[in-house]
Design an enzyme around this catalytic site. Structure first.
Site, PDB file in Angstrom:
ATOM      1  N   CYS A 114     -14.655  -6.268  -5.134  1.00 21.47           N
ATOM      2  CA  CYS A 114     -15.484  -7.206  -5.920  1.00 21.47           C
ATOM      3  C   CYS A 114     -16.973  -7.139  -5.549  1.00 21.47           C
ATOM      4  O   CYS A 114     -17.822  -7.568  -6.332  1.00 21.47           O
ATOM      5  CB  CYS A 114     -14.973  -8.633  -5.766  1.00 21.47           C
ATOM      6  SG  CYS A 114     -13.314  -8.862  -6.377  1.00 21.47           S
ATOM      7  N   HIS A 248     -20.901 -13.312  -8.214  1.00 26.45           N
ATOM      8  CA  HIS A 248     -19.637 -12.697  -8.612  1.00 26.45           C
ATOM      9  C   HIS A 248     -18.757 -13.799  -9.203  1.00 26.45           C
ATOM     10  O   HIS A 248     -18.715 -14.911  -8.678  1.00 26.45           O
ATOM     11  CB  HIS A 248     -18.969 -12.071  -7.388  1.00 26.45           C
ATOM     12  CG  HIS A 248     -17.549 -11.673  -7.627  1.00 26.45           C
ATOM     13  ND1 HIS A 248     -17.190 -10.879  -8.700  1.00 26.45           N
ATOM     14  CD2 HIS A 248     -16.402 -11.967  -6.965  1.00 26.45           C
ATOM     15  CE1 HIS A 248     -15.883 -10.695  -8.658  1.00 26.45           C
ATOM     16  NE2 HIS A 248     -15.380 -11.352  -7.625  1.00 26.45           N
ATOM     17  N   ASN A 278     -11.929 -12.769 -13.327  1.00 27.70           N
ATOM     18  CA  ASN A 278     -12.547 -11.995 -12.249  1.00 27.70           C
ATOM     19  C   ASN A 278     -12.430 -10.516 -12.600  1.00 27.70           C
ATOM     20  O   ASN A 278     -11.350  -9.936 -12.544  1.00 27.70           O
ATOM     21  CB  ASN A 278     -11.829 -12.310 -10.929  1.00 27.70           C
ATOM     22  CG  ASN A 278     -12.434 -11.585  -9.736  1.00 27.70           C
ATOM     23  OD1 ASN A 278     -13.229 -10.666  -9.893  1.00 27.70           O
ATOM     24  ND2 ASN A 278     -12.046 -11.987  -8.545  1.00 27.70           N
TER      25      ASN A 278
HETATM   26  N1  ACO Z   1       0.058 -21.795 -11.854  1.00 27.64           N
HETATM   27  C1  ACO Z   1       0.621 -22.867 -11.310  1.00 27.64           C
HETATM   28  N2  ACO Z   1       0.685 -23.066  -9.986  1.00 27.64           N
HETATM   29  C2  ACO Z   1       0.163 -22.141  -9.197  1.00 27.64           C
HETATM   30  C3  ACO Z   1      -0.462 -20.967  -9.694  1.00 27.64           C
HETATM   31  C4  ACO Z   1      -0.484 -20.825 -11.090  1.00 27.64           C
HETATM   32  N3  ACO Z   1      -1.047 -19.745 -11.687  1.00 27.64           N
HETATM   33  N4  ACO Z   1      -0.911 -20.240  -8.662  1.00 27.64           N
HETATM   34  C5  ACO Z   1      -0.602 -20.905  -7.553  1.00 27.64           C
HETATM   35  N5  ACO Z   1       0.059 -22.046  -7.856  1.00 27.64           N
HETATM   36  C6  ACO Z   1       0.594 -23.058  -6.956  1.00 27.64           C
HETATM   37  C7  ACO Z   1       0.840 -22.493  -5.582  1.00 27.64           C
HETATM   38  O1  ACO Z   1       2.091 -21.803  -5.558  1.00 27.64           O
HETATM   39  C8  ACO Z   1       0.834 -23.749  -4.739  1.00 27.64           C
HETATM   40  O2  ACO Z   1       2.086 -24.373  -4.839  1.00 27.64           O
HETATM   41  P1  ACO Z   1       2.770 -25.035  -3.522  1.00 27.64           P
HETATM   42  O3  ACO Z   1       1.800 -26.108  -3.114  1.00 27.64           O
HETATM   43  O4  ACO Z   1       4.060 -25.514  -4.062  1.00 27.64           O
HETATM   44  O5  ACO Z   1       2.855 -23.910  -2.547  1.00 27.64           O
HETATM   45  C9  ACO Z   1      -0.190 -24.627  -5.437  1.00 27.64           C
HETATM   46  O6  ACO Z   1      -0.360 -24.075  -6.751  1.00 27.64           O
HETATM   47  C10 ACO Z   1      -1.540 -24.647  -4.748  1.00 27.64           C
HETATM   48  O7  ACO Z   1      -1.872 -23.323  -4.363  1.00 27.64           O
HETATM   49  P2  ACO Z   1      -3.211 -22.945  -3.631  1.00 27.64           P
HETATM   50  O8  ACO Z   1      -3.217 -21.478  -3.356  1.00 27.64           O
HETATM   51  O9  ACO Z   1      -3.463 -23.885  -2.516  1.00 27.64           O
HETATM   52  O10 ACO Z   1      -4.232 -23.290  -4.816  1.00 27.64           O
HETATM   53  P3  ACO Z   1      -5.767 -23.219  -4.787  1.00 27.64           P
HETATM   54  O11 ACO Z   1      -6.321 -24.487  -5.258  1.00 27.64           O
HETATM   55  O12 ACO Z   1      -6.270 -22.633  -3.504  1.00 27.64           O
HETATM   56  O13 ACO Z   1      -6.064 -22.148  -5.937  1.00 27.64           O
HETATM   57  C11 ACO Z   1      -6.616 -19.827  -6.160  1.00 27.64           C
HETATM   58  C12 ACO Z   1      -5.532 -20.841  -5.850  1.00 27.64           C
HETATM   59  C13 ACO Z   1      -7.078 -20.066  -7.571  1.00 27.64           C
HETATM   60  C14 ACO Z   1      -6.040 -18.426  -6.019  1.00 27.64           C
HETATM   61  C15 ACO Z   1      -7.792 -20.037  -5.197  1.00 27.64           C
HETATM   62  O14 ACO Z   1      -7.350 -20.096  -3.880  1.00 27.64           O
HETATM   63  C16 ACO Z   1      -8.830 -18.953  -5.314  1.00 27.64           C
HETATM   64  O15 ACO Z   1      -9.482 -18.804  -6.338  1.00 27.64           O
HETATM   65  N6  ACO Z   1      -9.048 -18.182  -4.229  1.00 27.64           N
HETATM   66  C17 ACO Z   1     -10.042 -17.142  -4.243  1.00 27.64           C
HETATM   67  C18 ACO Z   1      -9.381 -15.925  -4.700  1.00 27.64           C
HETATM   68  C19 ACO Z   1     -10.262 -14.971  -5.385  1.00 27.64           C
HETATM   69  O16 ACO Z   1     -11.067 -15.315  -6.206  1.00 27.64           O
HETATM   70  N7  ACO Z   1     -10.050 -13.701  -5.067  1.00 27.64           N
HETATM   71  C20 ACO Z   1     -10.695 -12.653  -5.768  1.00 27.64           C
HETATM   72  C21 ACO Z   1     -11.135 -11.554  -4.898  1.00 27.64           C
HETATM   73  S1  ACO Z   1     -12.204 -12.128  -3.669  1.00 27.64           S
HETATM   74  C22 ACO Z   1     -13.390 -12.789  -4.511  1.00 27.64           C
HETATM   75  O17 ACO Z   1     -13.623 -12.314  -5.608  1.00 27.64           O
HETATM   76  C23 ACO Z   1     -14.107 -13.890  -3.938  1.00 27.64           C
END
Ligand code: ACO
Length: 321
Positions: A114, A248, A278
């Protein structure tokens, strides 16, 4: 003599296939509302089966060259940032070079996931500064849909495909325009948080993207803040000097958290995550193009880019447009 890199034209390409959040709820346990509220993403584009990263890169490059009024034969170098090349080799950049007819250009890919566009921009800027090339095409292009595990709701909903290109040219004129600085950082100890579980050194050739979202989220907020601060300090600027923050586009909550930390008002933040998802190395040039083509970014505006991605890699760039 030292030269300065000036941006002279940009272009983009987005596949025509729009994938809304509702698509995912037809086959996995998720909802449009969950995706929108946790990520800010409403839709993304997926390349068609016959469309490759190089196809998208060529289209974006053609538009950038046209907008810059530069012929392909006048390009000295082509640098493509991608983590989803058509093949392991040759590079996407050499495919682009051939298809553009940029016969004089040398061409290679940069792999920093990224952060790829900022890495490629940094390499290009330094080549221009030291006189190795006068005109460089910098492209971020990705087919993230090809490396997604469609059954994994924690990653499948986040990514999209597309390409963006920027033409840089050398100037030795007295100007305060152009790329002012780039800062790059890496920390390979975080490999397990974000990677593709296949490849020539793995049991399986083809892999899918694996991510520990919560940990990446926290690291992103922290490291992106560091990258922005480093850029401001190196140029003796404060966030009040910034006209446009072009981050980004991974998650609206990451973008908001970094912009709030630097007291950057919403009107100065360029956001495309809602419509592109993304797109990894393509996200910054796609967002830049939006803000340039609708007239928000004007000559002499001060722009800051930041990105973090797998590796981990992260970085920032300051440009006076
Ligand atoms: N739909 C419904 N529920 C979901 C989904 C979905 N698509 N995805 C995850 N969940 C659930 C999880 O399983 C979890 O359930 P649990 O509590 O029963 O275990 C719950 O939602 C909460 O999950 P978290 O991972 O804590 O959710 P969070 O609020 O952190 O959001 C996300 C997840 C969107 C992936 C976030 O952490 C994020 O955006 N992280 C950065 C990732 C990223 O952008 N990476 C790209 C490359 S690096 C970069 O570009 C910066």
């Amino acid at each position: 003599m030292m030269f300065r890199s000036i941006p002279v034209g940009c272009g983009t390409y987005l596949p025509s296939q729009v994938i809304t959040n509702d698509y995912f709820s037809t086959f996995m346990e998720t909802s449009s509302e969950w995706i929108a509220s946790r990520t800010g993403i409403l839709e993304r584009r997926f390349a068609s089966e016959s469309e490759t990263t190089s196809d998208m890169a060529v289209s974006a490059a053609e538009e950038a060259l046209k907008n810059a009024s530069i012929a392909a034969l006048d390009v000295d170098a082509i640098i493509v940032a991608t983590t989803t090349p058509d093949n392991i080799f040759p590079s996407v950049a050499t495919i682009v070079q051939h298809r553009l007819g940029a016969k004089k250009a040398f061409a290679f890919d940069v792999q920093a996931v990224c952060s790829g566009f900022i890495y490629a921009l940094s390499v290009a800027d330094n080549m221009i500064r030291c006189g190795q090339a006068k005109t460089i095409l910098v492209i971020g292009a990705e087919s993230m849909s090809r490396i997604l595990d469609r059954q994994d709701r924690t990653t499948a909903v986040l990514f999209g495909d597309g390409a963006g290109a920027l033409v840089l040219q050398a100037t030795n004129a007295a100007t305060n325009r152009g790329i002012l600085s780039t800062h790059l950082f890496s920390d390979g100890s975080y490999k397990e948080l974000l990677y593709v579980d296949g490849g020539p050194g793995q049991e399986k050739q083809e892999g899918v993207l694996k991510m520990c979202g919560r940990e990446i989220f926290k690291l992103a907020v922290e490291r992106l803040g560091q990258a922005v601060m480093t850029a401001l300090e190196a140029n003796q600027l404060t966030s009040a000097d910034i006209d446009w923050f072009i981050p980004h586009q991974a998650n609206i909550r990451i973008i908001n958290s970094v912009s709030e930390h630097f007291h950057l008002p919403r009107e100065k933040v360029v956001i495309t995550v809602h419509k592109h998802g993304n797109t990894s190395a393509a996200s910054i040039p796609l967002a830049l193009y939006d803000a340039v083509s609708d007239g928000r970014v004007k000559e002499n505006d001060l722009i800051i880019f930041e990105a973090m991605g797998g590796g981990l890699t992260w970085g920032s760039a300051l440009i006076r447009w």
